[in-house]
Design an enzyme around this catalytic site. Structure first.
Site, PDB file in Angstrom:
ATOM      1  CE  LYS A   1     -14.139   6.602  -0.418  1.00 27.19           C
ATOM      2  NZ  LYS A   1     -13.561   6.946   0.901  1.00 27.19           N
TER       3      LYS A   1
ATOM      4  CB  THR B   1     -10.247   5.065  -2.294  1.00 27.79           C
ATOM      5  OG1 THR B   1     -10.021   5.406  -0.919  1.00 27.79           O
ATOM      6  CG2 THR B   1      -9.507   3.799  -2.652  1.00 27.79           C
TER       7      THR B   1
ATOM      8  CG  HIS C   1      -2.171  -0.755   1.021  1.00 24.50           C
ATOM      9  ND1 HIS C   1      -3.318  -0.218   0.472  1.00 24.50           N
ATOM     10  CD2 HIS C   1      -2.456  -2.048   1.276  1.00 24.50           C
ATOM     11  CE1 HIS C   1      -4.250  -1.148   0.413  1.00 24.50           C
ATOM     12  NE2 HIS C   1      -3.760  -2.275   0.889  1.00 24.50           N
TER      13      HIS C   1
ATOM     14  CE  LYS D   1      -3.522  10.800   2.856  1.00 28.38           C
ATOM     15  NZ  LYS D   1      -4.293  10.209   1.733  1.00 28.38           N
TER      16      LYS D   1
ATOM     17  CE  LYS E   1      -6.889  14.058  -0.184  1.00 30.98           C
ATOM     18  NZ  LYS E   1      -6.919  12.884  -1.040  1.00 30.98           N
ATOM     19  NE  ARG E   2      -5.491   9.922   9.749  1.00 28.50           N
ATOM     20  CZ  ARG E   2      -5.259   9.000  10.681  1.00 28.50           C
ATOM     21  NH1 ARG E   2      -6.032   7.937  10.771  1.00 28.50           N
ATOM     22  NH2 ARG E   2      -4.271   9.150  11.534  1.00 28.50           N
TER      23      ARG E   2
END
Ligand SMILES: *Cc1c(COP(=O)(O)O)cnc(C)c1O
Length: 892
Positions: free
Chosen positions: A738, A734, A430, A629, A623-624
């Site tokens: 969405k 992901t 991952h 990120k 998101k986290r």
């Protein structure tokens, strides 16, 4: 003591009395092994008879897949009419909760309804598992230390196609279904994308009729609840089991002993057989979580393990007056399954975590072997009957545990055991972030799991011998490919162990699968061949991420497709493309989005007290919180935007596009930098939102406590969403899928699944910016030796912060330093100019409303690839060699 753990919630299933009734089949899924002897209520012979379908025969017949009507369940179906539903809700109110219809609140309206829905699921659960047992279906086991399930009630009602019926019945007793749905707490047994992926995958396995189970841990405390106090994240425990949980079934009859510590005694007769003598033994007990299949009789299962403590009470200590000592063993055991580690993409090598992982792996391997052995087949056929998928390295101890059981308990030879193991296991990688790579110190493993350490050494020895044979004398290769890292202390590299013990290794998006072949598994590709390393691009469930969370858009899709079949077959949404020139349809599409934005505006008001207008552009990053990120880049962009707005005259500002910038996400409790980013976002929000000059032109919102349920509000309401990781760092993502599936447009880097989304929907429909993955190393190298040169926009943002515009600049200096002095590892200074340009392009596009709606509709129509159903079918065909097995019978 908590009631719902203790079997107090019996369920009585009201059957359709107009039809003959048959006793439900006994649950056939019982472990063969100790420690808890199974108390059978029926004799062995009677059980055989029941399993054979009620006909007396000494030899139960083994139906085949071609065997049509081997059992008709329709006569034992719980009727679907309003009266039966109402009866069962009222019955649960009284018999499960000691309430009457005149004495209920919405919490009990939810609980009684949920228990009545659960009755139906459990009936199908039995049917499904009995059927799969009988025809000898190959099972798939998805092992994941995280399942981010969210709520189940609405999902189950939609799957059973009983939503309207329940709305009516609840209406009759004075409650709105929406309010009952809102009473449910999320099952948040996961951190983020990895855990949600596991939940989408078990959903897809159930809906596509694969005989698949999830295996995990039943944490007493799930993902912490995030509060924002004075702009800072504060963690509170997630006591999700404080009220009864209708969506789990305790299975005190299914439990396995799990050993820790101790020493080994070698069997003089067998080279590889040991007796592991340990005085610390815990019992892992099963809880089953039914997974509703949409429009099918199949119900999947997630089996979660919890540490059982009642046998650990020390009566001798109690009698001697040592009350604390008497319960000490219980406390030590309980802690094992108490809490989810709140790290996402970061490894925290705590000993307790290792013990969690082993408890999970040992119980799961014992359970899988016990189920297999009931088939009576030789162990060599295990790979034909079971496929085990490792969701990241967290369940890797399953490999040496399987070896231990086969060698020490079953008495197999090494080569047989290894062949069986490697043909059964497959591994999903991952991440490539170095800080996420799971490693365990050899001394720690040796102390806690001495037998496994020995097995890992042997696995490595035989593996390195095979490497040496193929590449004689290449010591550098041996050192770099070894499962044991020669550091001080030595470490076991779990990704390497997972790779060596599996027949297939996959990444989760095309770019990521390429990168792992060039980086962490480069030597393995040389040694084991490229065919072992494949790609399985992630997907998301259209049930939860379209049909459930976006009812208005779903209605529009259903209208165009002609029916709801797209929910289980997303390729059908292609026809939407024909509607891009239909003015009326486009208007309804826009209106559906506006309605979702209105709903989110209410949610924002109730969670933050901030008022936002649904007429603004909703610009979302949820998101986290993680440096890779780059939420920091987003908020620095907001600061720059604020600066520009402040420079304008009122007249100029009035012409600006109104924008609401929405953030949500949790930072790992120990991740200081990520928590400072949250503080910066909230500090900027406070200043901007209270600036009267700015008004509705710019609002900044941090929605606290991001969760699956929050995501279901937020995602359908986005106009634009940001997926802006440094190229090469986000394995897939992901939520990008969405958002696009809900008609949102992406502003993103050329990273993870963004790339494939762009390929599918067309580059007109996506806003890319930033450097490319293959350029990252050169930039990083340069920045190790040179000061970054921020462009004027970035410099302006830094200056504004340093002038205390958002409070004491000291607090934020470390964030600026990470860019300016810390080598700018995530390349903010490199990507910022193109990021600002991309925002301008988005703004111009949003002003062209017709073209924007066209982009939105076209995007959705081309998103079929990103259904988790597609992903699961690929796993089944290319890794698991498993087939769909729809349960016969006629419940639906
Ligand atoms: C989908 C999802 C994620 C994953 O989001 P990414 O942006 O892909 O990292 C995380 N948390 C929740 C609650 C989700 O639903």
């Amino acid at each position: 003591m908590s009631l719902h753990n203790s079997g107090y919630f019996s369920s009585t299933i009201p059957l359709n009395t107009a039809k003959a009734t048959t006793p439900g089949a006994p649950e056939s899924d019982v472990p063969v092994s100790q420690p808890t002897p199974l108390k059978r209520v029926v004799s062995g012979a009677a059980l055989k008879e029941l399993l054979a379908g009620g006909h007396s025969s000494s030899q139960p017949k083994t139906p085949s897949k071609e065997d049509g009507e081997f059992r008709d369940y329709s006569h034992s179906e719980i009727a679907r009419d309003a009266a039966t539903i109402k009866n069962s809700v009222v019955m649960h109110l009284a018999a499960t909760f000691l309430r009457t219809p005149s004495n209920i609140d919405s919490a009990h309206a939810y609980l009684a309804s949920a228990f009545s829905v659960r009755d139906r699921l459990l009936q199908r659960w039995n049917l499904t598992n009995e059927y799969h047992d009988k025809i000898g279906a190959k099972r798939v086991y998805y092992m994941s230390l995280e399942f981010l399930i969210g709520r189940t009630f609405d999902n189950a009602l939609l799957a059973l196609q009983l939503r309207d019926e329940y709305a009516n019945v609840l209406g009759d007793v004075g409650f709105r279904l929406e309010d009952a749905i809102d009473e449910e707490r999320d099952a948040a047994l996961g951190n983020g994308g990895l855990g949600r992926l596991a939940a989408c995958y078990v959903d897809s396995m159930a809906c596509s009729n694969y005989p698949g189970w999830g295996y995990g841990l039943r944490y007493k405390y799930g993902m912490f609840q995030q509060q924002i106090i004075n702009g800072y994240q504060v963690e509170a425990p997630d006591c999700w089991l404080d009220s009864p949980n209708p969506w789990e079934l305790p299975r005190p009859d299914i439990a396995y002993p799990v050993k820790f510590y101790g020493h080994l005694v070698r069997d003089p007769e067998h080279e590889h057989r040991y007796k592991w003598e340990s005085d610390v033994v815990y019992d892992a007990m099963a809880f089953d979580v039914p997974v509703p299949g949409y429009g099918t009789n199949n119900v999947g299962n997630i089996r979660l393990w919890s540490c059982k403590t009642n046998t650990l009470f020390d009566l001798n200590k109690f009698n001697a007056g040592d009350y604390q000592g008497a319960t000490g063993g219980q406390v030590a055991a309980q802690i094992l399954t108490d809490v989810l580690y709140p790290n996402d993409n970061t490894n925290e090598g705590k000993e307790l975590r290792l013990r969690q992982e082993y408890l999970f792996c040992s119980a799961t391997m014992q359970d899988i072997l016990a189920r297999f052995k009931k088939s009576g087949k030789p162990l060599s056929e295990l790979p034909d009957m079971a496929a085990i998928q490792l969701n990241d390295t967290h369940p890797t101890l399953g490999i040496p545990e399987m070896m231990r059981l086969l060698l020490d308990e079953e008495g197999l030879k090494w080569d047989e055991a290894w062949d069986i193991t490697t043909r059964t296991f497959a591994f999903t990688n991952h991440t490539v972030l170095p800080e996420a790579m799971e490693k365990w110190p050899v001394p720690m493993l040796d102390k806690i799991l001495p037998r496994h350490m020995g097995i890992i050494y042997d696995i490595n020895l035989y593996f390195l011998q095979s490497v040496e044979k193929k590449f004689p004398g290449d010591r550098e290769l041996l050192r770099s490919i070894s499962v044991i890292e020669e550091s001080n202390p030595q470490q076991v590299r779990m990704a390497y162990l997972a790779c060596v013990g599996s027949h297939k290794v996959n990444g989760v998006a095309a770019i990521h699968s390429d990168i792992i072949k060039q980086t962490i598994f480069k030597d393995f590709v040389r040694v084991q061949g490229a065919d072992k390393f494949i790609n399985k691009t992630n997907g998301v469930s259209p049930r939860r991420w379209v049909n459930e969370c976006n009812p208005d858009m779903s209605e529009l899709i259903t209208e165009v497709v002609g029916d709801r079949s797209w929910v289980n077959d997303l390729s059908k949404i292609k026809v939407l493309e024909e509607k891009v020139d239909d003015k009326d349809f486009c208007k309804r599409w826009w209106d559906a989005k506006q309605k979702n934005k209105g709903r989110l505006a209410e949610y924002i008001l109730s969670t933050t007290g901030i008022k936002v207008s649904p007429n603004a552009l909703f610009d979302v990053q949820v998101k986290r919180i993680h440096e890779y990120k780059r939420q920091l880049m987003n908020i620095l962009g907001v600061v720059y935007r604020y600066h520009r707005l402040k420079q304008m005259t009122q007249e100029e500002r009035d012409k600006e596009l109104h924008r609401v910038v929405i953030f949500a996400g949790k930072a790992a409790a120990g991740y200081w930098v990520a928590k400072q980013v949250i503080k910066l976002i909230n500090s900027v929000a406070e200043v901007v939102n209270s600036d009267e000059e700015i008004g509705d032109v710019l609002k900044v919102v941090f929605i606290p406590d991001y969760s699956v349920t929050a995501a279901e509000y937020i995602i359908p309401a986005s106009d634009i969403s940001q997926h802006i990781s440094t190229a090469g760092t986000e394995a897939s993502g992901t939520s990008n899928m969405k958002f696009v599936l809900n008609g949102g447009i992406i502003l993103g880097t050329v990273d993870g699944a963004n790339i494939e989304i762009g390929e599918e929907i067309g580059e007109e429909q996506i806003f890319f910016f930033g450097c490319l993955a293959h350029e990252v190393e050169d930039f990083r190298h340069y920045l190790r030796f040179h000061q970054p040169k921020p462009d004027t926009a970035l410099q302006t943002a830094f200056d504004m912060i340093q002038r205390n515009t958002f409070g004491d600049a000291h607090i934020f200096q470390p964030l600026i330093d990470a860019v300016m002095r810390g080598g700018d590892v995530y390349l903010l200074s490199v990507d910022f100019p193109s990021y600002i340009e991309a925002h301008k392009a988005v703004e111009a596009a949003y002003r062209q409303r017709d073209e924007w709606v066209t982009k939105s509709i076209l995007s959705v129509s081309r998103m079929a690839k990103f259904s988790s159903d597609r992903a699961i079918q690929e796993y089944a065909e290319e890794i698991w060699n498993a087939e769909p097995v729809p349960v016969r019978g006629s419940i639906i």
